[in-house]
Design a protein around this motif. Structure first.
Motif, short mmCIF file in Angstrom:
data_model
loop_
_atom_site.label_atom_id
_atom_site.label_comp_id
_atom_site.label_asym_id
_atom_site.label_seq_id
_atom_site.Cartn_x
_atom_site.Cartn_y
_atom_site.Cartn_z
N GLU A 92 3.13 -9.31 -15.66
CA GLU A 92 3.75 -10.14 -17.06
C GLU A 92 3.29 -11.29 -17.93
OE1 GLU A 92 6.91 -8.70 -17.89
OE2 GLU A 92 6.10 -6.88 -17.39
N GLN A 93 1.89 -12.28 -16.90
CA GLN A 93 1.77 -13.29 -17.32
C GLN A 93 0.16 -13.28 -17.73
OE1 GLN A 93 1.33 -16.32 -14.22
NE2 GLN A 93 4.15 -16.98 -14.48
N ALA A 94 0.08 -11.79 -17.41
CA ALA A 94 -1.44 -11.36 -18.09
C ALA A 94 -1.57 -10.13 -18.91
CB ALA A 94 -2.04 -11.21 -16.37
N THR A 95 -0.92 -9.79 -18.82
CA THR A 95 -0.85 -8.62 -20.11
C THR A 95 -0.19 -8.64 -21.40
OG1 THR A 95 0.66 -7.04 -19.38
CG2 THR A 95 -1.62 -7.39 -17.93
N ASP A 96 0.47 -7.72 -22.52
CA ASP A 96 1.90 -7.66 -22.92
C ASP A 96 2.26 -5.95 -22.76
OD1 ASP A 96 0.22 -5.87 -23.65
OD2 ASP A 96 -0.13 -6.60 -25.97
N PHE A 97 2.56 -5.87 -21.66
CA PHE A 97 2.85 -3.95 -20.71
C PHE A 97 4.16 -4.47 -21.01
CE2 PHE A 97 4.80 -2.29 -17.65
CZ PHE A 97 4.27 -1.11 -17.88
N LYS A 98 4.93 -3.65 -22.20
CA LYS A 98 5.72 -3.40 -22.49
C LYS A 98 7.07 -1.89 -21.73
CE LYS A 98 6.14 -6.59 -25.02
NZ LYS A 98 5.50 -7.91 -24.67
N GLY A 99 5.90 -1.51 -20.78
CA GLY A 99 6.56 -0.82 -19.73
C GLY A 99 7.96 -1.33 -18.65
N ARG A 100 8.07 0.36 -17.75
CA ARG A 100 8.53 0.19 -16.76
C ARG A 100 8.05 -0.54 -15.33
NH1 ARG A 100 14.24 2.61 -16.86
NH2 ARG A 100 14.78 0.96 -15.58
N TYR A 101 8.23 -0.76 -14.61
CA TYR A 101 7.78 -1.40 -12.97
C TYR A 101 8.47 -0.07 -11.91
CZ TYR A 101 5.17 -5.15 -14.85
OH TYR A 101 4.82 -5.67 -15.77
N PHE A 102 7.43 -0.39 -10.74
CA PHE A 102 8.33 0.42 -9.58
C PHE A 102 7.68 -0.50 -8.49
CE2 PHE A 102 8.87 3.04 -5.77
CZ PHE A 102 10.10 3.37 -5.84
N VAL A 103 8.23 -1.03 -7.63
CA VAL A 103 7.56 -1.54 -6.62
C VAL A 103 7.72 -1.27 -5.22
CG1 VAL A 103 7.94 -4.19 -5.07
CG2 VAL A 103 8.46 -4.52 -7.44
N LEU A 104 6.64 -0.86 -4.60
CA LEU A 104 6.76 -0.17 -3.15
C LEU A 104 7.33 -0.74 -1.70
CD1 LEU A 104 2.71 1.53 -4.26
CD2 LEU A 104 5.36 2.43 -3.73
N HIS A 105 6.76 -1.97 -2.36
CA HIS A 105 7.47 -3.16 -1.34
C HIS A 105 6.05 -2.69 -0.15
CE1 HIS A 105 10.56 -5.04 -2.46
NE2 HIS A 105 10.86 -4.63 -2.89
N GLY A 106 4.72 -2.21 -0.16
CA GLY A 106 3.06 -2.05 0.88
C GLY A 106 2.46 -0.85 -0.12
N LYS A 107 1.96 0.06 0.75
CA LYS A 107 1.01 1.28 0.26
C LYS A 107 1.37 1.48 1.88
CE LYS A 107 -2.38 -3.27 1.38
NZ LYS A 107 -2.69 -4.43 0.73
N LEU A 108 0.59 2.89 1.84
CA LEU A 108 0.14 3.80 2.12
C LEU A 108 -0.21 3.12 3.96
CD1 LEU A 108 0.61 7.22 0.23
CD2 LEU A 108 2.15 6.31 1.79
N SER A 109 0.57 3.33 4.90
CA SER A 109 -0.95 3.04 6.28
C SER A 109 -0.38 3.89 6.97
CB SER A 109 -0.47 1.48 6.23
OG SER A 109 -1.89 1.53 7.40
N PRO A 110 -1.05 5.28 7.34
CA PRO A 110 -0.20 5.55 8.55
C PRO A 110 -0.87 5.24 10.17
CG PRO A 110 -1.45 7.61 6.84
CD PRO A 110 -1.77 5.62 6.31
N ILE A 111 -1.71 4.81 9.67
CA ILE A 111 -2.12 3.41 11.51
C ILE A 111 -0.68 3.24 11.88
CG2 ILE A 111 -3.07 1.82 11.81
CD1 ILE A 111 -5.66 3.73 11.67
N ASP A 112 -0.15 1.66 10.50
CA ASP A 112 0.88 1.33 10.70
C ASP A 112 2.81 1.86 10.76
OD1 ASP A 112 -0.62 -1.02 11.21
OD2 ASP A 112 -1.18 -0.85 8.86
N GLY A 113 2.29 2.92 10.71
CA GLY A 113 3.59 3.58 10.34
C GLY A 113 3.96 3.57 8.99
N VAL A 114 3.64 3.14 7.95
CA VAL A 114 3.84 3.30 6.27
C VAL A 114 3.45 4.57 5.81
CG1 VAL A 114 3.85 2.07 4.61
CG2 VAL A 114 3.93 0.85 6.40
N GLY A 115 4.95 5.53 5.48
CA GLY A 115 4.87 6.31 4.90
C GLY A 115 5.13 6.74 3.75
N PRO A 116 5.20 8.07 3.14
CA PRO A 116 6.42 8.55 1.68
C PRO A 116 7.48 7.40 1.48
CG PRO A 116 4.87 9.68 1.98
CD PRO A 116 4.32 8.89 3.01
N GLY A 117 8.17 7.91 3.11
CA GLY A 117 9.18 7.52 3.31
C GLY A 117 9.68 5.99 3.24
N GLU A 118 8.59 5.53 3.66
CA GLU A 118 9.16 3.91 3.61
C GLU A 118 8.43 3.43 2.33
OE1 GLU A 118 8.91 5.62 7.82
OE2 GLU A 118 7.04 5.49 6.68
N LEU A 119 7.96 3.79 2.03
CA LEU A 119 7.59 2.93 0.62
C LEU A 119 8.86 3.88 -0.42
CD1 LEU A 119 4.04 3.13 0.26
CD2 LEU A 119 5.28 1.59 1.11
#
Length: 193
Positions: A92-119
């Motif tokens: 928001e500070q760096a761009t003039d983006f006027k769309g919407r967002y979705f926050v993952l609260h992480g990233k996929l990491s099978p080693i850490d047990g983070v899959g699509p369900g956790e995100l």
């Protein structure tokens, strides 16, 4: 355990705060700024009690729906996926983006047990219905790239154009550590996956 040691240990949960910094912060609060420490404790307690995820984009907010999602001038045709709420602030500070967002609260990491369900990617799929372009703004770490590929596949399944941030984002970097002009250039130069 003494209260001083307990406070030092508690401060170490913050990123970048090791034993020495925690000790310095503890003694500063107790010796030089007790009223500031009291205010910090009260604000922190109130924030933890009242801040939650936006029902739409999952950023942090005091309301059911954040200001960005509640803004009728924001277009649902462009949806930008980020790893953290801090990434939204940076974009928001760096761009003039006027769309919407979705926050993952992480990233996929099978080693850490983070899959699509956790995100909670099922919630993202629901938002794609109104979307023409999915802008993938995950970091360029191995996990960030894996997540980007997975999101690109989701977009492809829905017949939606998927783009990714371009030049300027260093390999292995996270958005919150990139300066505004570099991020603005990367955002403006995004390419289709």
């Amino acid at each position: 355990m003494s209260l001083i040691k307990e406070l030092m240990n508690a401060l170490q949960i913050l990123p970048g705060v090791g034993p020495k910094t925690a000790q310095r912060l503890t003694f500063h609060l107790l010796q030089k700024d007790k009223s500031g420490g009291q205010h910090l404790a009260e604000v922190l307690q109130t924030a933890i009690k009242n801040i939650r995820e936006c029902e739409s984009c999952r950023t942090l907010t005091e309301r059911d729906v954040c200001k960005i999602c509640a803004n009728p001038s924001r277009t649902p045709a462009q949806l930008c996926v980020v790893e953290t709420p801090a990434d939204i602030i940076h974009l928001e500070q760096a761009t003039d983006f006027k769309g919407r967002y979705f926050v993952l609260h992480g990233k996929l990491s099978p080693i850490d047990g983070v899959g699509p369900g956790e995100l909670k990617l099922n919630r993202l799929v629901d938002l794609l219905v109104e979307c023409d372009e999915l802008i993938i703004a995950t970091g360029s770490t191995v996990e960030g790239e894996t997540t980007a590929q997975y999101l690109s596949h989701l977009a492809e399944q829905g017949g939606i154009k998927a783009t990714r941030l371009a030049h300027g984002v260093p390999l292995g970097g996270d958005l919150e550590y990139i300066d505004n002009s570099t991020l603005a250039h990367a955002f403006a130069s995004r390419t289709q996956l």
